[in-house]
Scaffold this motif. Structure first.
Motif, PDB file in Angstrom:
ATOM      1  N   ARG A 276      -2.089  55.411 -34.445  1.00 30.97           N
ATOM      2  CA  ARG A 276      -0.768  55.111 -34.974  1.00 30.97           C
ATOM      3  C   ARG A 276      -0.327  56.110 -36.029  1.00 30.97           C
ATOM      4  O   ARG A 276       0.846  56.264 -36.274  1.00 30.97           O
ATOM      5  CB  ARG A 276      -0.756  53.712 -35.580  1.00 30.97           C
ATOM      6  CG  ARG A 276      -0.853  52.640 -34.527  1.00 30.97           C
ATOM      7  CD  ARG A 276      -0.985  51.308 -35.167  1.00 30.97           C
ATOM      8  NE  ARG A 276      -2.059  50.641 -34.447  1.00 30.97           N
ATOM      9  CZ  ARG A 276      -2.422  49.419 -34.609  1.00 30.97           C
ATOM     10  NH1 ARG A 276      -1.845  48.667 -35.480  1.00 30.97           N
ATOM     11  NH2 ARG A 276      -3.378  48.895 -33.898  1.00 30.97           N
TER      12      ARG A 276
ATOM     13  N   ASP B  76      -8.775  46.578 -27.470  1.00 32.87           N
ATOM     14  CA  ASP B  76      -7.979  46.495 -28.697  1.00 32.87           C
ATOM     15  C   ASP B  76      -8.608  45.489 -29.660  1.00 32.87           C
ATOM     16  O   ASP B  76      -8.746  45.750 -30.853  1.00 32.87           O
ATOM     17  CB  ASP B  76      -6.546  46.096 -28.349  1.00 32.87           C
ATOM     18  CG  ASP B  76      -5.575  46.193 -29.513  1.00 32.87           C
ATOM     19  OD1 ASP B  76      -5.946  46.679 -30.598  1.00 32.87           O
ATOM     20  OD2 ASP B  76      -4.425  45.765 -29.335  1.00 32.87           O
TER      21      ASP B  76
ATOM     22  N   GLN C  62      -0.586  52.216 -29.893  1.00 33.99           N
ATOM     23  CA  GLN C  62       0.649  52.083 -30.647  1.00 33.99           C
ATOM     24  C   GLN C  62       1.435  50.922 -30.065  1.00 33.99           C
ATOM     25  O   GLN C  62       1.158  50.455 -28.964  1.00 33.99           O
ATOM     26  CB  GLN C  62       1.464  53.368 -30.568  1.00 33.99           C
ATOM     27  CG  GLN C  62       0.853  54.487 -31.375  1.00 33.99           C
ATOM     28  CD  GLN C  62       1.805  55.665 -31.502  1.00 33.99           C
ATOM     29  OE1 GLN C  62       3.002  55.553 -31.296  1.00 33.99           O
ATOM     30  NE2 GLN C  62       1.250  56.808 -31.852  1.00 33.99           N
ATOM     31  N   ARG C  63       2.396  50.456 -30.820  1.00 30.04           N
ATOM     32  CA  ARG C  63       3.248  49.351 -30.366  1.00 30.04           C
ATOM     33  C   ARG C  63       4.682  49.837 -30.254  1.00 30.04           C
ATOM     34  O   ARG C  63       5.166  50.587 -31.095  1.00 30.04           O
ATOM     35  CB  ARG C  63       3.190  48.184 -31.358  1.00 30.04           C
ATOM     36  CG  ARG C  63       1.819  47.560 -31.533  1.00 30.04           C
ATOM     37  CD  ARG C  63       1.449  46.733 -30.337  1.00 30.04           C
ATOM     38  NE  ARG C  63       0.153  46.084 -30.529  1.00 30.04           N
ATOM     39  CZ  ARG C  63      -0.124  44.885 -30.067  1.00 30.04           C
ATOM     40  NH1 ARG C  63       0.770  44.201 -29.390  1.00 30.04           N
ATOM     41  NH2 ARG C  63      -1.318  44.373 -30.250  1.00 30.04           N
TER      42      ARG C  63
ATOM     43  N   GLY D 261       6.923  45.343 -29.688  1.00 29.47           N
ATOM     44  CA  GLY D 261       5.558  44.880 -29.909  1.00 29.47           C
ATOM     45  C   GLY D 261       4.614  45.080 -28.733  1.00 29.47           C
ATOM     46  O   GLY D 261       3.477  44.623 -28.774  1.00 29.47           O
ATOM     47  N   HIS D 262       5.056  45.780 -27.692  1.00 31.44           N
ATOM     48  CA  HIS D 262       4.209  46.007 -26.524  1.00 31.44           C
ATOM     49  C   HIS D 262       3.265  47.182 -26.759  1.00 31.44           C
ATOM     50  O   HIS D 262       3.640  48.179 -27.363  1.00 31.44           O
ATOM     51  CB  HIS D 262       5.072  46.267 -25.280  1.00 31.44           C
ATOM     52  CG  HIS D 262       5.973  45.125 -24.955  1.00 31.44           C
ATOM     53  ND1 HIS D 262       5.530  43.985 -24.332  1.00 31.44           N
ATOM     54  CD2 HIS D 262       7.287  44.949 -25.192  1.00 31.44           C
ATOM     55  CE1 HIS D 262       6.540  43.147 -24.188  1.00 31.44           C
ATOM     56  NE2 HIS D 262       7.625  43.709 -24.713  1.00 31.44           N
ATOM     57  N   ARG D 263       2.052  47.061 -26.253  1.00 28.48           N
ATOM     58  CA  ARG D 263       1.056  48.124 -26.405  1.00 28.48           C
ATOM     59  C   ARG D 263       1.455  49.339 -25.572  1.00 28.48           C
ATOM     60  O   ARG D 263       1.904  49.201 -24.440  1.00 28.48           O
ATOM     61  CB  ARG D 263      -0.313  47.624 -25.948  1.00 28.48           C
ATOM     62  CG  ARG D 263      -0.929  46.588 -26.862  1.00 28.48           C
ATOM     63  CD  ARG D 263      -2.219  46.032 -26.221  1.00 28.48           C
ATOM     64  NE  ARG D 263      -2.900  45.101 -27.085  1.00 28.48           N
ATOM     65  CZ  ARG D 263      -2.703  43.778 -27.065  1.00 28.48           C
ATOM     66  NH1 ARG D 263      -1.847  43.247 -26.223  1.00 28.48           N
ATOM     67  NH2 ARG D 263      -3.382  42.989 -27.886  1.00 28.48           N
TER      68      ARG D 263
END
Length: 110
Positions: free
Chosen positions: A6, A45, A53-54, A58-60
């Motif tokens: 991230r 995860d 990262q999102r 909020g999705h991976r």
């Protein structure tokens, strides 16, 4: 374990798709590419091995580098190694590779 992706800045424009760290793949696409389930990726995860990262929603999102790591873990798991042990093995292999590379680049004293 594996450094948090991230915090890695990504290049702008079309270069981002050449960037090994760019989070270009959704969880569904990543699972399809690896021939595994989305739950497998979630478990990586949860263990802290991969930290995708999102998206704004909020999705991976996974990078190619992360997919290669996940594929290595999956290979070990498919051969009977437990998930935690497989993650640890990959982490240690990468640390060894980095140390060997560092030793190789050190000046020699003759």
């Amino acid at each position: 374990m594996i450094p948090d992706q991230r915090e890695t800045p990504t290049p702008s424009g079309t270069d981002k798709f050449d960037d090994d760290q760019y989070p270009a793949y959704t969880m569904g696409r990543a699972a399809d590419m690896l021939g595994t389930t989305q739950n497998f990726l979630r478990s990586l995860d949860e263990t802290g091995f991969l930290q995708p990262q999102r998206s704004a929603g909020g999705h991976r999102r996974y990078s190619r580098h992360q997919l290669r790591l996940a594929a290595r873990v999956r290979e070990l798991v498919d051969n009977g190694t437990g998930l935690d042990a497989a993650c640890r093995i990959i982490t240690l292999e990468d640390q060894l590779h980095d140390a060997q590379h560092q030793n190789h680049t050190l000046p020699t004293t003759d």
